[in-house]
Design an enzyme around this catalytic site. Structure first.
Site, PDB file in Angstrom:
ATOM      1  CB  THR A 255      34.390 -30.953  13.600  1.00  0.00           C
ATOM      2  OG1 THR A 255      34.074 -29.717  12.980  1.00  0.00           O
ATOM      3  CG2 THR A 255      35.174 -31.807  12.639  1.00  0.00           C
ATOM      4  NE  ARG A 256      26.601 -28.203  12.225  1.00  0.00           N
ATOM      5  CZ  ARG A 256      26.571 -27.111  13.017  1.00  0.00           C
ATOM      6  NH1 ARG A 256      26.932 -27.194  14.275  1.00  0.00           N
ATOM      7  NH2 ARG A 256      26.156 -25.961  12.539  1.00  0.00           N
ATOM      8  CG  ASN A 257      30.951 -25.985  11.394  1.00  0.00           C
ATOM      9  OD1 ASN A 257      30.157 -25.782  10.484  1.00  0.00           O
ATOM     10  ND2 ASN A 257      30.626 -25.890  12.654  1.00  0.00           N
TER      11      ASN A 257
ATOM     12  CG  HIS B 142      29.123 -30.576  21.467  1.00  0.00           C
ATOM     13  ND1 HIS B 142      30.433 -30.922  21.238  1.00  0.00           N
ATOM     14  CD2 HIS B 142      28.382 -31.601  20.998  1.00  0.00           C
ATOM     15  CE1 HIS B 142      30.477 -32.103  20.656  1.00  0.00           C
ATOM     16  NE2 HIS B 142      29.248 -32.531  20.507  1.00  0.00           N
TER      17      HIS B 142
ATOM     18  CG  MET C  86      38.537 -22.239  21.541  1.00  0.00           C
ATOM     19  SD  MET C  86      39.854 -22.313  22.763  1.00  0.00           S
ATOM     20  CE  MET C  86      41.297 -22.391  21.736  1.00  0.00           C
TER      21      MET C  86
END
Ligand code: PPS
Length: 583
Positions: A210-212, A306, A345
């Protein structure tokens, strides 16, 4: 984990090892005797100083995250990877891992030469045997790797605007890892993580990238991924360079720490990955999967869009949001890691739960918020809805990004000489001092040229340095929640744009275009400089024989032809009030 065990792995003479998961691992750290020998000759070696992105690539090469690579790519390897996504021996490898150097350096370094790779402080991290030096065909790389040459793609932008002109390829021998001072206990090599799995008895592990900051959607995804893979979880946030506009790394890490307490005990492990993202969508998803295989993961989550960026102005995605999942799944046999695919999601209101989009019926009401919109909302001090995040994470974010009237702000006045910027800036300065609730600094053109830039003239290059210096100082002030009021001419659009980008990471940026027309400024000519410029006594004067590139979309536009400086300042204050910067 016992820190002495880590030392032992790092100091091992063995340069490659076979671990329970993930296959053979490269380890480019040399032994202490050889390190000492290299240190002795280090002064005689040509040096390449590495920037943060190059250092993060080097770190991943050294610790085996990029196994089987043993150095920066030579031309043969690079061409094969760019063209066919394969190393010359046929192994799947999706992204170029290259070391860029300037044309001057390219002339200095000869094939076969041993080169020292140093960090900003001059510490020698590794040596490189320069096998070849070659010019970069940037357009070809952009089109093949990113599928576009549009510089509003962050990876392409980096390639065209930050990457130097040549690559130097060759094998690496490392003396040490790049040095980190923050969150050291959360950084691990693949060998350390594999040893940890063995110790904990973990046999199946799903990697999550993840980058968040993590929110309810990601939390839910990781729980389901563990369930689907019947595995433990490696949460591996990317902490190299991510993407301009993302939430800052320290804040993100504090969020991950809070979140990792939410999982049942002994099911997950948090480890930071110093990868610098290229945002190359499907190709990057493959790289992420290969890295996780090296980290001993048996499974890897690839989700909707992604590593897919959106166009800066149109907001359109560069890649089909499904393409990363499709590509990674298609290559999973060859990757040697199982892909756990996830659709988008979304939050379903009546269920108060997150679900994959395709499972939702038409009559169910949903909510969603893109990463970019979320980051923007946080950075601008907005409240985050409960359905989106977890209260503990929201608390960390609010602390780091308070509401706008408590954040720092830069007011950047730009316009021709004599347009009235300095007077407006001084009035604003006085108003903020009167208000007295945030520290305020005036960076007027004259003040800066006397105290920061007195060696500079007015060539394009010097103006650029001058405005970037102002931007840097203003960004520090903004970071520390003060108010910076700047008033340079700042005639070039690109420079102003990059100053804006820098400052917006830390707080507000309000561009005030003092757009008083040239003839009015010239009539005023308070310093007699326009007359001198027309007479040819001063060369390169803005508006006369040097351009002023007008801002495209300033937050405030002021023309002082028929407006007093007080009224101009009032316009700015009204804007700040309307947008929550002052209360
Ligand atoms: S820049 O372009 O942003 O770096 O310029 P700045 O630092 O604001 O400096 C502008 C002031 O310098 C005086 N001056 C010139 N301006 C423009 N072009 C040339 N060639 C030049 N030479 C000297 C001028 O008085 C500017 O003052 P202001 O306050 O803008 O009227």
């Amino acid at each position: 984990m016992n820190p002495y065990e880590i030392q032992e792995i790092r100091r091992s003479k063995d340069t490659s090892r076979v671990a329970p998961h993930g296959g053979k691992l490269v380890n480019l750290l040399t032994n202490p005797e050889r390190s000492e020998d290299l240190m002795k000759i280090s002064r005689d070696l040509t040096t390449i100083f590495l920037n943060d992105r190059q250092l993060s690539d080097l770190e991943l090469l050294i610790n085996g995250s990029f196994s089987p690579l043993r150095g920066f790519m030579t031309r043969r390897v690079y061409d094969s990877v760019v063209g066919d996504m394969r190393l010359p021996d046929g192994t799947l490898w999706p992204m170029p891992i290259c070391l860029d150097i300037s044309g001057d350096q390219a002339e200095l370094i000869k094939p076969g030469q041993l080169v020292a790779l140093r960090d900003h402080e001059g510490f020698m991290i590794a040596t490189l045997v320069a096998e070849d030096i070659y010019p970069i065909d940037k357009r070809n790389e952009a089109e093949k790797v990113y599928g576009t040459a549009d510089t509003s793609h962050p990876g392409v932008n980096y390639l065209f605007n930050e990457t130097k002109t040549h690559y130097v390829g060759g094998t690496i021998e490392a003396l040490q890892y790049p040095i980190h001072f923050a969150f050291r206990r959360l950084r691990h090599s693949p060998a350390e993580i594999r040893a940890l799995y063995a110790k904990l008895g973990w046999r199946k592990i799903v990697g999550f990238q993840t980058r968040n900051p993590f929110h309810r959607a990601q939390f839910e995804m990781t729980l389901r991924a563990m369930d689907r893979a019947r595995s433990n979880l490696l949460i591996q946030p990317v902490v190299g360079f991510v993407k301009t506009g993302d939430i800052d790394t320290y804040t993100r890490i504090r969020c991950y720490l809070k979140l990792s307490e939410k999982y049942p005990p002994n099911m997950t492990f948090l480890s930071l990955l110093p990868l610098s993202m290229r945002m190359a969508g499907p190709r990057e998803a493959l790289l992420h999967a290969l890295i996780r295989k090296n980290y001993g993961c048996t499974h890897f989550v690839v989700g909707w869009n992604h590593a897919g960026p959106a166009h800066e102005t149109t907001g359109e995605f560069f890649y089909d949001p499904e393409s990363a999942v499709k590509t990674a799944s298609a290559y999973q046999e060859e990757l040697g890691i199982k892909i756990v695919p996830f659709e988008k999601m979304v939050y379903v209101i009546e269920e108060d739960a997150y679900m994959e989009e395709s499972r939702i019926s038409v009559d169910q009401k949903t909510r969603s918020l893109s990463d970019d919109h979320f980051s923007l909302a946080v950075r601008t001090g907005k409240r985050i809805p409960d359905w989106y995040t977890i209260p503990e994470v929201a608390e960390v974010l609010y602390k780091a990004y308070p509401q706008r009237h408590q954040q720092g702000i830069t007011i950047f006045c730009t316009g021709l000489s004599g347009a009235g910027k300095s007077t407006i800036a001084r009035i604003l300065y006085a108003r903020f001092l009167e208000m007295g609730n945030r520290p305020v600094t005036l960076l007027d053109g004259d003040i800066v040229r006397t105290n920061l830039s007195n060696e500079l003239g007015f060539s394009r290059e010097h103006r650029d340095i001058n405005v970037r210096r102002i931007g840097f100082v203003a960004s520090e002030i903004t970071k520390n929640r003060g108010i910076a009021i700047c008033a340079p001419i700042a005639p070039y659009r690109e420079t102003r744009k990059s100053v804006r980008k820098l400052i917006e990471t830390y707080g507000g940026f309000v561009e005030v275009h003092v757009g008083t027309p040239l003839e009015i400024c010239e009539n005023r000519d308070p310093k007699g400089l326009y007359a001198k410029a027309r007479a040819g006594i001063i060369k390169g004067f803005t508006g006369v024989d040097d351009p002023y590139e007008e801002p495209d979309a300033p937050e405030v536009y002021i023309d002082t032809t028929d407006m007093s400086p007080d009224e101009g300042a009032q316009e700015v204050l009204l804007y700040l009030e309307r947008n929550g910067y002052i209360k």
